[in-house]
Write a protein that holds these residues in place. Structure first.
Motif, mmCIF file in Angstrom:
data_model
loop_
_atom_site.group_PDB
_atom_site.id
_atom_site.type_symbol
_atom_site.label_atom_id
_atom_site.label_comp_id
_atom_site.label_asym_id
_atom_site.label_seq_id
_atom_site.Cartn_x
_atom_site.Cartn_y
_atom_site.Cartn_z
ATOM 1 N N VAL A 133 -65.048 -28.985 71.107
ATOM 2 C CA VAL A 133 -66.249 -29.808 71.276
ATOM 3 C C VAL A 133 -67.070 -29.903 69.988
ATOM 4 O O VAL A 133 -68.270 -30.140 70.034
ATOM 5 C CB VAL A 133 -67.128 -29.252 72.426
ATOM 6 N N LYS A 134 -66.437 -29.730 68.853
ATOM 7 C CA LYS A 134 -67.197 -29.743 67.599
ATOM 8 C C LYS A 134 -67.369 -31.143 67.024
ATOM 9 O O LYS A 134 -68.149 -31.354 66.096
ATOM 10 C CB LYS A 134 -66.515 -28.846 66.564
ATOM 11 N N GLY A 135 -66.657 -32.143 67.561
ATOM 12 C CA GLY A 135 -66.789 -33.499 67.067
ATOM 13 C C GLY A 135 -66.054 -33.719 65.758
ATOM 14 O O GLY A 135 -65.458 -32.798 65.180
ATOM 15 N N VAL A 136 -66.112 -34.950 65.283
ATOM 16 C CA VAL A 136 -65.468 -35.327 64.024
ATOM 17 C C VAL A 136 -66.495 -36.051 63.161
ATOM 18 O O VAL A 136 -67.652 -36.203 63.547
ATOM 19 C CB VAL A 136 -64.231 -36.230 64.283
ATOM 20 N N SER A 137 -66.079 -36.508 62.000
ATOM 21 C CA SER A 137 -66.985 -37.203 61.085
ATOM 22 C C SER A 137 -67.650 -38.386 61.780
ATOM 23 O O SER A 137 -66.998 -39.155 62.498
ATOM 24 C CB SER A 137 -66.216 -37.692 59.856
ATOM 25 N N THR A 138 -68.946 -38.533 61.541
ATOM 26 C CA THR A 138 -69.680 -39.634 62.159
ATOM 27 C C THR A 138 -69.629 -40.920 61.327
ATOM 28 O O THR A 138 -70.194 -41.938 61.732
ATOM 29 C CB THR A 138 -71.152 -39.239 62.378
#
Length: 458
Positions: A128-133
């Motif tokens: 759940v850390k996400g990726v580049s926005t």
């Protein structure tokens, strides 16, 4: 009881024992299933993994709860789809009184302690850390998906409203669990859109997972609702893609000839008709004949197709079928049937063998030649075990042929909450979307001039 000793029993003795042993096996397995409501690990239907801590409590750090779920797996499914306060769900606690709590990002293993009948689960932070926005494509650039659909990219924009529980969602849940799909990229999110039913016309994607793990939202439309994804919306960075054209244009004419040969098979074509038989899969095709060709080439006992030239029910508009059912009139579709295939007058007729109709998600197994009583016990025990496991198993993806299991053809949906991804939007779902369009049943011309890409109606 050892297997070699069982084989040493006489056939008469084994027959006498089989009924009693079978009943005892059922009771034993059922009690075991009830005694182990906490799985050793779990992956949700949209791909979120959980590490479980059985008979352990993990208090505090509530994101949501308590609310009632029948199983721990159902509690974890809610977690995988939760959209909280600028974040998703990072774990759960479920007890055997069927109460579920969702945990926020402050949760950890530090406070866990033993408690019989209460079970915890945590989501690994990497999940759940996400990726580049950063926007992965140039703003207003055109990206092609499945070599056919053209999407226009809208960086830092969100499509307000047009939300729907699509057919591919494992279940329909109310807010804040109404999202379903997770995507690691905008490209993957657009591909999810291409596979959705009914027709998906756009997506909004949240790379940072500020709205939770379910960060890919297919849309039934996009017109007049694109807006800036500003910080005061508490949704983080979003990028959107709007379906603007499909090339080549889908042919809306029905052939004048009512028979078509493909791979040595003859199919009877029925314009403006629909068969609600069982679908093997759904794929995209530009005309009825190429749809029939896909059926003729199938190794899955395909006996007919339904072709939807309007794509109202989805971009995957060619439905390959292995059963027949009662034929009905439908202005949006053409139905073609393998010549000689019987058509029932009141109920579906299965034209496939049992071995070819099982889904790819089922874990088939074959028992060797053993004495009948042992086979009976094994089949029943195995069936119960499979059923218990399948209740919590993730949804299967593509089959060995690359096709996905398809639900029955249909075009109907109920509008959901307006403006799920836009704080100021009140657009009702489908307000400007593609609706059913009457099938243009025109005689097939000998030659057709090259057609421009099909523009979707605004």
């Amino acid at each position: 009881m050892h297997f070699d000793r069982v084989l040493g029993l006489s056939v008469v003795a084994l027959a006498a024992l089989s009924t009693c042993a079978t009943a005892e096996t059922i009771r034993s397995i059922d009690l075991q299933a009830r005694d182990t409501p906490c799985p050793s690990s779990y992956e949700s239907h949209n791909g979120l993994n959980f590490t479980t801590y059985c008979n352990q409590n993990n208090p505090w750090n509530d994101a949501q709860g308590p609310f009632e779920t029948d199983t721990m797996e159902e509690c974890m499914e809610h977690c995988s789809r939760y959209w909280g306060d600028r974040e998703g769900c990072f774990g759960i606690v479920w007890n055997e009184s069927n109460m579920c709590w969702l945990r926020n990002s402050s949760t950890s293993t530090q406070g866990i302690y033993p408690e019989t009948g209460t079970h915890a689960a945590l989501v690994p932070r990497d999940e759940v850390k996400g990726v580049s926005t950063d926007c992965p494509f140039d703003n207003l650039s055109i990206q092609t998906v499945r070599n056919v659909e053209q999407f226009t990219i809208h960086c830092d924009q969100v499509i307000g409203g047009y939300d729907l529980c699509f057919d591919e969602y494992f279940s329909c849940l109310p807010s804040p669990y109404s999202g379903f799909w997770h995507a690691d990229s905008l490209q993957e999110c657009m591909e999810i859109c291409a596979d959705s039913h009914p027709l998906c016309q756009g997506v909004s994607w949240n790379p940072s997972q500020t709205i939770g793990f379910a960060n890919c939202w297919p849309k039934t439309g996009w017109q007049n609702t694109l807006g800036a994804a500003t910080a005061n919306m508490q949704i983080g960075v979003l990028h959107s893609a709007a379906l603007t054209s499909i090339t080549p244009t889908v042919n809306t004419t029905c052939p004048s000839g009512k028979a078509y040969d493909s791979k040595g098979k003859t199919f009877d074509i029925n314009c403006a008709q629909l068969n609600t038989g069982t679908n093997i899969t759904s794929i995209h095709r530009a005309n009825i004949t190429s749809c029939i060709d896909a059926c003729a080439n199938s190794d899955k006992d395909c006996v007919g197709v339904v072709f939807d030239s309007t794509m109202a029910a989805g971009f995957q508009n060619c439905y390959l079928q292995n059963t027949t059912s009662v034929i009905s009139n439908n202005a949006n579709t053409t139905f073609a049937l393998l010549s000689g295939t019987p058509i029932p007058t009141s109920s579906p007729t299965n034209t496939t063998s049992p071995s070819s109709s099982s889904k790819s998600s089922s874990k088939a197994w074959i028992a060797g030649p053993v004495i009948g009583g042992v086979v009976a016990i094994g089949l029943i025990a195995g069936g119960i075990f499979w059923w218990r496991r399948r209740r919590s198993a993730p949804v299967s993806g593509t089959t060995a042929t690359g096709y996905k299991d398809a639900s029955g053809y249909g075009y109907s949906y109920t509008p959901g909450p307006p403006g799920e991804l836009h704080a100021d939007s009140t657009a009702e779902m489908g307000a400007a979307g593609v609706g059913p369009v009457k099938y243009a049943h025109e005689p097939q011309r000998a030659s057709v001039a090259p057609q421009e890409p099909q523009e979707l109606p605004s």
